[in-house]
Scaffold this motif. Structure first.
Motif, PDB file in Angstrom:
ATOM      1  N   PHE A  38       0.837  -1.200   0.000  1.00 20.51           N
ATOM      2  CA  PHE A  38       0.000   0.000   0.000  1.00 20.51           C
ATOM      3  C   PHE A  38       0.875   1.255   0.000  1.00 20.51           C
ATOM      4  N   PHE A  39       1.908   1.228   0.831  1.00 20.80           N
ATOM      5  CA  PHE A  39       2.834   2.360   0.921  1.00 20.80           C
ATOM      6  C   PHE A  39       3.516   2.596  -0.427  1.00 20.80           C
ATOM      7  N   LEU A  40       4.118   1.524  -0.974  1.00 20.96           N
ATOM      8  CA  LEU A  40       4.827   1.682  -2.250  1.00 20.96           C
ATOM      9  C   LEU A  40       3.848   2.010  -3.377  1.00 20.96           C
ATOM     10  N   GLY A  41       2.635   1.474  -3.267  1.00 25.50           N
ATOM     11  CA  GLY A  41       1.614   1.776  -4.268  1.00 25.50           C
ATOM     12  C   GLY A  41       1.273   3.255  -4.317  1.00 25.50           C
ATOM     13  N   ASN A  42       1.538   3.956  -3.211  1.00 21.06           N
ATOM     14  CA  ASN A  42       1.369   5.404  -3.214  1.00 21.06           C
ATOM     15  C   ASN A  42       2.629   6.128  -3.657  1.00 21.06           C
ATOM     16  N   VAL A  43       3.737   5.744  -3.012  1.00 17.26           N
ATOM     17  CA  VAL A  43       4.974   6.521  -3.197  1.00 17.26           C
ATOM     18  C   VAL A  43       5.563   6.336  -4.592  1.00 17.26           C
ATOM     19  N   VAL A  44       5.531   5.108  -5.101  1.00 14.85           N
ATOM     20  CA  VAL A  44       6.165   4.855  -6.410  1.00 14.85           C
ATOM     21  C   VAL A  44       5.427   5.587  -7.546  1.00 14.85           C
ATOM     22  N   PRO A  45       4.099   5.432  -7.681  1.00 20.53           N
ATOM     23  CA  PRO A  45       3.419   6.189  -8.744  1.00 20.53           C
ATOM     24  C   PRO A  45       3.540   7.701  -8.566  1.00 20.53           C
ATOM     25  N   MET A  46       3.521   8.165  -7.315  1.00 19.67           N
ATOM     26  CA  MET A  46       3.679   9.604  -7.073  1.00 19.67           C
ATOM     27  C   MET A  46       5.038  10.078  -7.586  1.00 19.67           C
ATOM     28  N   SER A  47       6.091   9.312  -7.271  1.00 22.08           N
ATOM     29  CA  SER A  47       7.430   9.708  -7.708  1.00 22.08           C
ATOM     30  C   SER A  47       7.537   9.670  -9.226  1.00 22.08           C
ATOM     31  N   ILE A  48       6.923   8.662  -9.828  1.00 21.81           N
ATOM     32  CA  ILE A  48       6.972   8.568 -11.295  1.00 21.81           C
ATOM     33  C   ILE A  48       6.227   9.743 -11.919  1.00 21.81           C
ATOM     34  N   LEU A  75      16.873  15.074 -13.489  1.00 21.32           N
ATOM     35  CA  LEU A  75      16.274  14.612 -12.231  1.00 21.32           C
ATOM     36  C   LEU A  75      14.997  13.838 -12.513  1.00 21.32           C
ATOM     37  N   GLY A  76      14.171  14.361 -13.418  1.00 20.55           N
ATOM     38  CA  GLY A  76      12.910  13.698 -13.743  1.00 20.55           C
ATOM     39  C   GLY A  76      13.142  12.279 -14.220  1.00 20.55           C
ATOM     40  N   ALA A  77      14.115  12.129 -15.131  1.00 22.21           N
ATOM     41  CA  ALA A  77      14.397  10.802 -15.682  1.00 22.21           C
ATOM     42  C   ALA A  77      14.894   9.855 -14.582  1.00 22.21           C
ATOM     43  N   TRP A  78      15.804  10.352 -13.758  1.00 16.92           N
ATOM     44  CA  TRP A  78      16.355   9.497 -12.692  1.00 16.92           C
ATOM     45  C   TRP A  78      15.312   9.171 -11.631  1.00 16.92           C
ATOM     46  N   LEU A  79      14.460  10.148 -11.321  1.00 18.06           N
ATOM     47  CA  LEU A  79      13.421   9.918 -10.309  1.00 18.06           C
ATOM     48  C   LEU A  79      12.461   8.846 -10.816  1.00 18.06           C
ATOM     49  N   THR A  80      12.044   8.973 -12.073  1.00 19.56           N
ATOM     50  CA  THR A  80      11.153   7.978 -12.662  1.00 19.56           C
ATOM     51  C   THR A  80      11.811   6.603 -12.638  1.00 19.56           C
ATOM     52  N   GLY A  81      13.082   6.564 -13.096  1.00 19.04           N
ATOM     53  CA  GLY A  81      13.789   5.296 -13.168  1.00 19.04           C
ATOM     54  C   GLY A  81      13.978   4.660 -11.810  1.00 19.04           C
ATOM     55  N   SER A  82      14.400   5.455 -10.820  1.00 14.02           N
ATOM     56  CA  SER A  82      14.685   4.831  -9.525  1.00 14.02           C
ATOM     57  C   SER A  82      13.401   4.405  -8.820  1.00 14.02           C
ATOM     58  N   ALA A  83      12.323   5.193  -8.984  1.00  7.92           N
ATOM     59  CA  ALA A  83      11.055   4.797  -8.352  1.00  7.92           C
ATOM     60  C   ALA A  83      10.549   3.491  -8.975  1.00  7.92           C
ATOM     61  N   ALA A  84      10.631   3.409 -10.309  1.00  6.14           N
ATOM     62  CA  ALA A  84      10.168   2.199 -10.990  1.00  6.14           C
ATOM     63  C   ALA A  84      11.022   0.995 -10.576  1.00  6.14           C
ATOM     64  N   THR A  85      12.339   1.207 -10.497  1.00  5.81           N
ATOM     65  CA  THR A  85      13.231   0.120 -10.089  1.00  5.81           C
ATOM     66  C   THR A  85      12.888  -0.370  -8.689  1.00  5.81           C
ATOM     67  N   LEU A  86      12.647   0.605  -7.790  1.00  2.00           N
ATOM     68  CA  LEU A  86      12.309   0.256  -6.414  1.00  2.00           C
ATOM     69  C   LEU A  86      11.046  -0.607  -6.377  1.00  2.00           C
ATOM     70  N   GLY A  87      10.036  -0.201  -7.138  1.00  2.00           N
ATOM     71  CA  GLY A  87       8.786  -0.950  -7.186  1.00  2.00           C
ATOM     72  C   GLY A  87       9.001  -2.361  -7.715  1.00  2.00           C
ATOM     73  N   VAL A  88       9.782  -2.464  -8.797  1.00  2.00           N
ATOM     74  CA  VAL A  88      10.024  -3.778  -9.403  1.00  2.00           C
ATOM     75  C   VAL A  88      10.806  -4.672  -8.435  1.00  2.00           C
ATOM     76  N   LEU A  89      11.831  -4.099  -7.785  1.00  2.00           N
ATOM     77  CA  LEU A  89      12.639  -4.881  -6.842  1.00  2.00           C
ATOM     78  C   LEU A  89      11.769  -5.410  -5.706  1.00  2.00           C
ATOM     79  N   TRP A  90      10.883  -4.578  -5.215  1.00  2.00           N
ATOM     80  CA  TRP A  90      10.017  -5.006  -4.121  1.00  2.00           C
ATOM     81  C   TRP A  90       9.122  -6.160  -4.582  1.00  2.00           C
ATOM     82  N   LEU A  91       8.551  -6.009  -5.782  1.00  2.00           N
ATOM     83  CA  LEU A  91       7.686  -7.072  -6.319  1.00  2.00           C
ATOM     84  C   LEU A  91       8.462  -8.375  -6.486  1.00  2.00           C
ATOM     85  N   LEU A  92       9.703  -8.265  -6.998  1.00  2.00           N
ATOM     86  CA  LEU A  92      10.534  -9.452  -7.169  1.00  2.00           C
ATOM     87  C   LEU A  92      10.796 -10.112  -5.819  1.00  2.00           C
ATOM     88  N   GLY A  93      11.112  -9.279  -4.816  1.00  2.00           N
ATOM     89  CA  GLY A  93      11.384  -9.793  -3.470  1.00  2.00           C
ATOM     90  C   GLY A  93      10.174 -10.549  -2.925  1.00  2.00           C
TER      91      GLY A  93
END
Lengths: 205, 211
Positions: free
Chosen positions: A136-146, A171-189
């Motif tokens: 729920f937390f990442l579902g908020n923070v990751v899309p917001m950051s993207i 910054l926009g590109a890196w923020l999008t990339g790192s937020a998406a990566t974080l979300g994917v890593l969490w899902l993989l975990g």
């Protein structure tokens, strides 16, 4: 954002972690490092923010049981901590914060305090949160950051007076990339843990 | 669980309060937006700094702005600029044309233009004069000045919220805008470059209203 720092640090005692945290905070507060990290928008948000949060996470090293229990009573399933973290990150991503932090000492202090609290809250809450609250937390923070990252990429205007347009787009590109990566890593975990517990289950019976 | 709900609600309230303060009740999201809103709510007097220019004897900024009893539209420039100031230059040219037409039609509203250079290292009187000539500036309507010293310049930029950054190739990046200064030398509005007609109409309106 810096989910990776939570947990870990088994190698250091709580006292050592807190000492490292204080050292890190003192270093980040020096004018030299502050200027270096705030010289570009990208470093400001994607290096300084996580570093201050890391200091906060280290500061929240396991305290004595009584204090932990008292905090836990106000933070069941880590919900309050993660809510605080999500709200604080949303506020800190308002473009005006970056400009004000550069030119106003009070806002800079408030920003630092909020980020330390964020790091601490994340560490105190992440494990107890469990997959659903974490999701729920990442579902908020990751899309917001993207969304904010894409806003920075797409805006034809400078959103911060203190920074250049190309810096904002980077910054926009890196923020999008790192937020998406974080979300994917969490899902993989999560998937990895589910697969493993499925295959372990018959053996335990 | 009640305690957790309570502390979560407190976190949300805290965040709402902070966001509401930062954005002036969710009206602006950038510092430039906040600057423009704050100026409209509360005019900012010009700092008492020394200035001079090719057609302007050494004086102070408040004296220059208040001296002739008119309203001034100010922009900040550097003469080597090939980006924003070019746009500013053509905006000012068009406003100058409108003001000259006003004067020819017998209107006595006193609106003038003032370009202030922030490039003290390069923009001497000669550079400003040739820049003015290049833009066909009419000295009766549009003047060019620069602060006498760096301390005055930084006081001026800080007071009026102008942020100048060093950009590659000796250029500068700055929050170029049209600053409307009333007859008392106070900055009363900041308009975007795209709002030149609005800036002109507002300045005319201020000049017409008494006192």
């Amino acid at each position: 954002m810096s989910g990776g720092v939570v947990g870990g640090h088994r190698g250091f005692g709580a006292g050592a972690q807190r000492a490292i945290a204080l050292g890190l905070m003192a270093a980040l507060a020096t004018p030299w490092l502050r200027e270096a990290l705030e010289a570009t928008m990208t470093r400001h948000m994607l290096m300084q923010f996580p570093l201050v949060m890391l200091a906060g996470a280290l500061l929240a090293a396991p305290a004595d049981g009584r204090l932990r229990a008292r905090i836990a009573r106000w933070n069941a399933h880590g919900i309050a901590g993660l809510v605080f973290c999500a709200v604080a990150l949303a506020v800190l991503m308002i473009p005006r914060v970056l400009d004000l932090a550069v030119r106003d000492a009070w806002v800079e202090c408030a920003k630092g305090g909020a980020l330390v609290a964020c790091g601490a809250a994340l560490r105190l809450s992440w494990r107890t949160a469990g997959a659903i609250v974490q999701g729920f937390f990442l579902g908020n923070v990751v899309p917001m950051s993207i969304a904010i990252g894409q806003l920075y990429v797409d805006s034809p205007l400078r959103l911060c007076n203190a920074y250049q347009l190309d810096d904002q787009q980077r910054l926009g590109a890196w923020l999008t990339g790192s937020a998406a990566t974080l979300g994917v890593l969490w899902l993989l975990g999560i998937s990895w843990r589910m697969i493993r517990s499925d295959s372990d289950a018959p053996a335990q019976r | 669980m009640l305690r957790t709900a309570l502390s979560s609600a407190m976190a949300i309230a805290l965040g709402y309060g902070a966001a509401s303060w930062l954005t002036h009740d969710f009206q602006v999201w950038t510092d430039e937006g906040a600057r423009r809103l704050e100026v409209a709510l509360k005019p900012i007097a010009s700092p008492d700094i020394a200035i001079h220019g090719p057609t302007t004897a050494a004086t102070t900024l408040p004296a220059l702005l208040a001296g002739e009893g008119g309203v001034t539209i100010v922009d900040f420039v550097y003469t080597r600029c090939v980006t924003a100031c070019l746009a500013l230059g053509s905006v000012f040219q068009q406003i100058q044309q409108a003001l000259l037409a006003d004067a020819a039609a017998g209107q006595r509203d006193r609106v003038r233009l003032l370009s202030i250079s922030f490039d003290l290292a390069r923009d001497d009187d000669a550079a400003l004069a040739s820049y003015a000539a290049r833009l066909h500036a009419d000295p009766g309507v549009w003047r060019f000045v620069r602060p006498m010293d760096a301390a005055g310049l930084s006081a001026l930029l800080r007071r009026w919220g102008v942020v100048v950054l060093d950009a590659p190739f000796g250029e500068f990046e700055h929050n170029a805008a049209l600053l409307v200064i009333d007859r008392h030398g106070r900055m009363v509005r900041v308009f975007d470059l795209s709002e030149q007609q609005l800036a002109l109409d507002y300045a005319r309106h201020l000049a017409r209203s008494v006192p």
